[in-house]
Write a protein that holds these residues in place. Structure first.
Motif, PDB file in Angstrom:
ATOM      1  N   ASP A   1       0.852  -1.193   0.000  1.00 46.62           N
ATOM      2  CA  ASP A   1       0.000   0.000   0.000  1.00 46.62           C
ATOM      3  C   ASP A   1       0.885   1.240   0.000  1.00 46.62           C
ATOM      4  O   ASP A   1       2.001   1.213   0.507  1.00 46.62           O
ATOM      5  CB  ASP A   1      -0.878   0.038   1.253  1.00 46.62           C
ATOM      6  CG  ASP A   1      -2.028  -0.936   1.146  1.00 46.62           C
ATOM      7  OD1 ASP A   1      -2.103  -1.640   0.125  1.00 46.62           O
ATOM      8  OD2 ASP A   1      -2.829  -0.987   2.096  1.00 46.62           O
TER       9      ASP A   1
ATOM     10  N   ASP B   1       0.339   3.929   1.686  1.00 44.90           N
ATOM     11  CA  ASP B   1       0.188   4.775   2.876  1.00 44.90           C
ATOM     12  C   ASP B   1       1.156   4.430   4.004  1.00 44.90           C
ATOM     13  O   ASP B   1       0.994   4.885   5.126  1.00 44.90           O
ATOM     14  CB  ASP B   1      -1.257   4.701   3.384  1.00 44.90           C
ATOM     15  CG  ASP B   1      -1.683   3.277   3.640  1.00 44.90           C
ATOM     16  OD1 ASP B   1      -0.824   2.387   3.596  1.00 44.90           O
ATOM     17  OD2 ASP B   1      -2.885   3.048   3.885  1.00 44.90           O
TER      18      ASP B   1
ATOM     19  N   GLN C   1       1.409   1.792   5.617  1.00 48.74           N
ATOM     20  CA  GLN C   1       0.889   0.853   6.614  1.00 48.74           C
ATOM     21  C   GLN C   1       1.578  -0.495   6.455  1.00 48.74           C
ATOM     22  O   GLN C   1       1.533  -1.336   7.341  1.00 48.74           O
ATOM     23  CB  GLN C   1      -0.627   0.676   6.460  1.00 48.74           C
ATOM     24  CG  GLN C   1      -1.386   1.825   7.088  1.00 48.74           C
ATOM     25  CD  GLN C   1      -2.875   1.594   7.072  1.00 48.74           C
ATOM     26  OE1 GLN C   1      -3.468   1.324   6.036  1.00 48.74           O
ATOM     27  NE2 GLN C   1      -3.490   1.696   8.222  1.00 48.74           N
TER      28      GLN C   1
ATOM     29  N   ARG D   1      -1.855   4.693   9.212  1.00 48.63           N
ATOM     30  CA  ARG D   1      -1.684   5.378   7.943  1.00 48.63           C
ATOM     31  C   ARG D   1      -0.902   6.678   8.168  1.00 48.63           C
ATOM     32  O   ARG D   1      -1.209   7.432   9.078  1.00 48.63           O
ATOM     33  CB  ARG D   1      -3.087   5.663   7.406  1.00 48.63           C
ATOM     34  CG  ARG D   1      -3.169   6.361   6.109  1.00 48.63           C
ATOM     35  CD  ARG D   1      -4.613   6.454   5.712  1.00 48.63           C
ATOM     36  NE  ARG D   1      -4.888   5.570   4.569  1.00 48.63           N
ATOM     37  CZ  ARG D   1      -4.556   5.872   3.335  1.00 48.63           C
ATOM     38  NH1 ARG D   1      -3.955   6.994   3.078  1.00 48.63           N
ATOM     39  NH2 ARG D   1      -4.825   5.057   2.361  1.00 48.63           N
TER      40      ARG D   1
HETATM   41 MG    MG Z   1      -4.184   1.818   4.387  1.00 50.36          MG
END
Ligand code: MG
Ligand code: UDP
Length: 329
Positions: free
Chosen positions: A93, A95, A97, A198
């Motif tokens: 991802d 972000d 994470q 995030r």
């Molecule tokens: Mg995320």
């Protein structure tokens, strides 16, 4: 060896630079050849502009494709996997994470000969309600469906080239990738990591979309719900027949009493409800068949940067010119 990192991005303007810097520093420290394949999933913020800038900065180690609209993360992942040229591919991802530093651990496991290296996030730090619901969901779903889904094992994983090719050979339109990852099999290993927050921007999941995702999980991998519908229907018929018999026996022995109006209405409503649910269930399957038969592409690309070395963009259209045929992939 060469490693590809696939990153679907949808409105990630706020975090993409930070992601790129962190991930690149990790990859540089590994001393292997690598590329980052970004997929801009029809973002309506400045994500694409940021991707262009990143590609200009490191043209040989960056690729991106940009969709003509938002096609969803599943489509983003297939696009990324198709773009990836590495011997192993990590899906992440944007972000942060999915901690980039775990790539090293994945690579070590890859070198031991595993084909799917799954980083499973622990649920500590999640909201209580959400983690309880997830546990319940996975417990229920694993009893019903034909492939094994693990709680917390999402898309963050490293796949070997054979595993990537296997995934890409599955051409279905309705993709439930958690199930597909499990379905292809191969030598799989899982390790846990602490869930991170995030870094910036916001999640694209709403509660409703989570419910729909859950439904996909139940329906995508088996036709057992249809079986349940048949058995449920037959049981109701049996109960109805027994009740009718009981009424007849009552009428013969005690004479006819005043009929229970409320009971009747309740039964009609309940049966009506059951029928609606069953119809909806059948509709779900038929709907899937409908979409499969159209054989539409998973996504359309409006712009891409795929070259190694030369920062020239492919497929760029200015949006006004006469030749606005979208390239179908
Ligand atoms: Mg995320
Ligand atoms: N994403 C995407 N298309 C979408 C929704 C999300 O490519 O339609 C990407 C998003 O940019 C991010 C990843 O999928 O890189 C996970 O999304 P998000 O962080 O919103 O999900 P969460 O982590 O909350 O499950």
């Amino acid at each position: 060896m060469k490693l590809s990192v696939v990153v679907p991005c949808f409105n990630e303007e706020a975090v993409i630079d930070q992601f790129d810097a962190t991930t690149r520093s990790v990859l540089d420290s590994l001393a292997i050849e690598y590329e980052i394949c970004y997929v801009d999933d029809g973002s309506c913020d400045g994500t694409l502009a940021k991707l262009r800038a990143l590609a200009r900065k490191a043209p040989a180690a960056t690729r991106y494709v940009s969709f003509s609209r938002n096609f969803g993360k599943e489509a983003g992942m297939i696009a990324g996997l198709r773009e990836a040229t590495g011997d192993a591919v990590v899906i992440m991802d944007a972000d942060l994470q999915h901690p980039p530093k775990l790539i090293k651990k994945m690579l070590d496991l890859y070198e031991l000969g595993h084909d799917q290296i799954i980083a499973r996030r622990s649920r500590t730090g999640d909201k209580k309600v959400r983690s309880t619901l997830s546990h319940l969901y996975y417990y229920a779903v694993n009893r019903w469906i034909d492939v094994e889904l693990a709680d917390g094992a999402g898309d963050f994983r490293m796949l070997s080239r054979p595993a990537v090719d296997a995934l890409l050979s599955l051409g279905e339109y309705n993709r439930f990738s958690k199930g597909l990852f499990s379905w292809i099999g191969f030598d799989t290993v899982t390790f846990d990591y602490q869930n991170a927050r995030r870094e910036a921007g916001e999640t694209k999941w709403k509660f409703g979309s989570l419910l729909n995702y859950g439904m996909d999980g139940l329906i995508s991998f088996n036709n057992r719900p249809l079986r349940i519908a048949i058995w449920g229907g037959l049981s109701l018929v049996a109960v109805g027949a027994a009740y009718a018999l009981w009424i007849i026996v009552q009428a013969v022995t005690n004479g006819i009493s005043t009929p229970g109006y409320v009971t009747l209405v309740a039964i009609i409503v309940a049966l009506g409800g059951v029928q609606m649910v069953m119809l909806g269930l059948i509709g779900e399957y038929v709907g899937r068949i409908y979409y499969e038969t159209k054989r539409r592409p998973h996504f359309l690309v409006k712009e891409a940067h795929r070259c190694s070395g030369n920062p020239e963009r492919v497929d760029r259209r200015d949006g006004r010119g006469a030749d606005r045929h979208d390239r179908v992939i």
